[in-house]
Design an enzyme around this catalytic site. Sequence first.
Site, PDB file in Angstrom:
ATOM      1  N   VAL A   1       0.824  -1.210   0.000  1.00 38.20           N
ATOM      2  CA  VAL A   1       0.000   0.000   0.000  1.00 38.20           C
ATOM      3  C   VAL A   1       0.854   1.254   0.000  1.00 38.20           C
ATOM      4  CG1 VAL A   1      -1.681   1.338   1.314  1.00 38.20           C
ATOM      5  CG2 VAL A   1      -1.929  -1.141   1.140  1.00 38.20           C
TER       6      VAL A   1
ATOM      7  N   CYS B   1      -6.271  -8.997   3.227  1.00 35.91           N
ATOM      8  CA  CYS B   1      -7.481  -8.157   3.249  1.00 35.91           C
ATOM      9  C   CYS B   1      -8.744  -8.971   3.511  1.00 35.91           C
ATOM     10  CB  CYS B   1      -7.617  -7.389   1.932  1.00 35.91           C
ATOM     11  SG  CYS B   1      -6.387  -6.098   1.705  1.00 35.91           S
TER      12      CYS B   1
ATOM     13  N   ARG C   1       1.422 -13.837   2.213  1.00 38.56           N
ATOM     14  CA  ARG C   1       0.738 -13.623   3.498  1.00 38.56           C
ATOM     15  C   ARG C   1      -0.624 -14.315   3.544  1.00 38.56           C
ATOM     16  NH1 ARG C   1       0.756  -7.255   4.104  1.00 38.56           N
ATOM     17  NH2 ARG C   1       0.429  -7.471   1.866  1.00 38.56           N
TER      18      ARG C   1
END
Length: 436
Positions: free
Chosen positions: A25, A268, A339
Site C-alpha cells: 500500500v 485483506c 501472506r
Amino acid sequence: MCGLLAIDMSPQVNERIAVIGLGYVGLPVALAFARKLPTVGFDIRQKRIDDLKGGHDETAEVTREALTSSSIELTADPKALAACTFFIVAVPTPIDHNNRPDLGPMISASKTVGPHLRKGNIVVYESTVYPGVTEDVCGPILEKLSGLKAGVDFFLGYSPERINPGDKEHTFERIKKVVSGQDAETLERVANVYAAVVTAGVHRAPSIKVAEAAKVIENTQRDLNIALMNELALIFDRMGIRTADVLEAAATKWNFLRFTPGLVGGHCIGVDPYYLTTKAEELGYLPEVILAGRRINNNVGPFLAQKCVKLLATAGHSLASARVAILGLTFKENVPDLRNSKIPDIVRELKEYGVTAMVHEPLGDPHEAFHEYGIKLSPWDELRDLDALILAVSHAEYLAQIPELLARVRDGGVVIDVKSALDATSMPRGIRYWSL
C-alpha cells in the site's frame, strides 16, 4: 475573437508528505505523492530501503524505472520525519492465531510519528481497522509522545487504502478516495492533499468512524459473497454438477453478481472481517452471518484436500505412495505475496491422510515460504509422474503451458482445478478432472 484561457481552480497544496510503511500500500502511495509534492518514504526495514534505492521492489508493484526516476526521499531514519507536515500511515493490520486484531504495527507506527509531530500537522491512517482505532487508540499515543493535543494542536484523518495487489488498472490514482478528518477544516485539508494526486476524485465521509467502517465492510461484503459461492460449490458437488457451469448460466441475468468460489487468503478479505466481528462482540453483539462466512471460507482448503484423497482412492491410487503436486502458494494469482496463504491448509490436511504433497511456486520467496509455513518449494523438474495435480493458484505462467502441465499427470491421474481456469472439455483421455 479571443480564445478562452483555461484557469486551474484547484486549491494550492503546500505540504511535505511522509508515508510510514512502504509495503504493497505505502510504496505506490508514496511514489504518487512524490510526483507532485516533497515526499519522504519511511520504513523500519533498512533492507527494504536499500532494495528500493537500488530500484528493486520485492512486491513487484512498482517498476525499476518508477523507483529510480522518483524524487522521493527513502529512509529508515525517523529523524527525516521532523520536517514533514502531513503524515500518512500505511502499515499492515494482521490478526493473531486466535483471529483477533493485532494493532501492533499501528501502535508502533504511531510511536514513530509521535515525537516528530509539530503544531498544525495532520496524521492520516490508511490501514484497515474497526471504527474507533484512529481516534481512540492511535490518537492518545500521538498525544503522549508529542506533548500536543489532538484536534487542537495536531489533527487526525482517515483515508482507507484501496490498493489491489497485481492490478495495474485500478491503481492508487485511479480509485476514488474516501477521506475524513477530525473537523471540517481538517477534512478539507485532507481532501485537497489527496485530490492533488488522485485523478478519480475524493469522497468526503462525515466522520473518521464512518470512513473506518466503510473500509472494513468493503472486504467483509466480498468475503460473504465468496462464502456463498463456496457453500454452493459444496452443494453442487454433492449433486454431481459443475459450479462453473451453474454460474455461467446464472450470469446471463443482468443483475446477477459475479463471484466465484475459491480459497480466501491474503491480507485483506481473509483478515478484515475479524476486525469488525471483534468490535461487534465487544459491544455485546454476535455477528453470526459474518462469522459463518469466515468459517465456510476457512474450510475450503481442507475440503479440497479431502476431495483429492477421495478421487485418488476411487481411482485406485495408493495414498501412501501417491505423487501429488500443488501449483501455487501465493494468496492470489500473479503476485508474490505469501501472506495468509491457504495452500498450507491443503498440505496439512493431505498429510493427515498420509499424503505428502510437493508445492511449486514461481513468484513467492522460497525462504519466506519455509520460514512462514515450513514448506520447502519443489523445483519444476521434480513435478513429473504425478498421481494428482492441484492447480491452486492460476498464475499466468501456469496457464501459458497447460499441455505441459497435464503431460506431467499419469494416465488415470487426477487434476483438481480450484479456480476453474482450465477447459474441462479438453482434458486428455485418462485424466479425471474436477473443479471447485
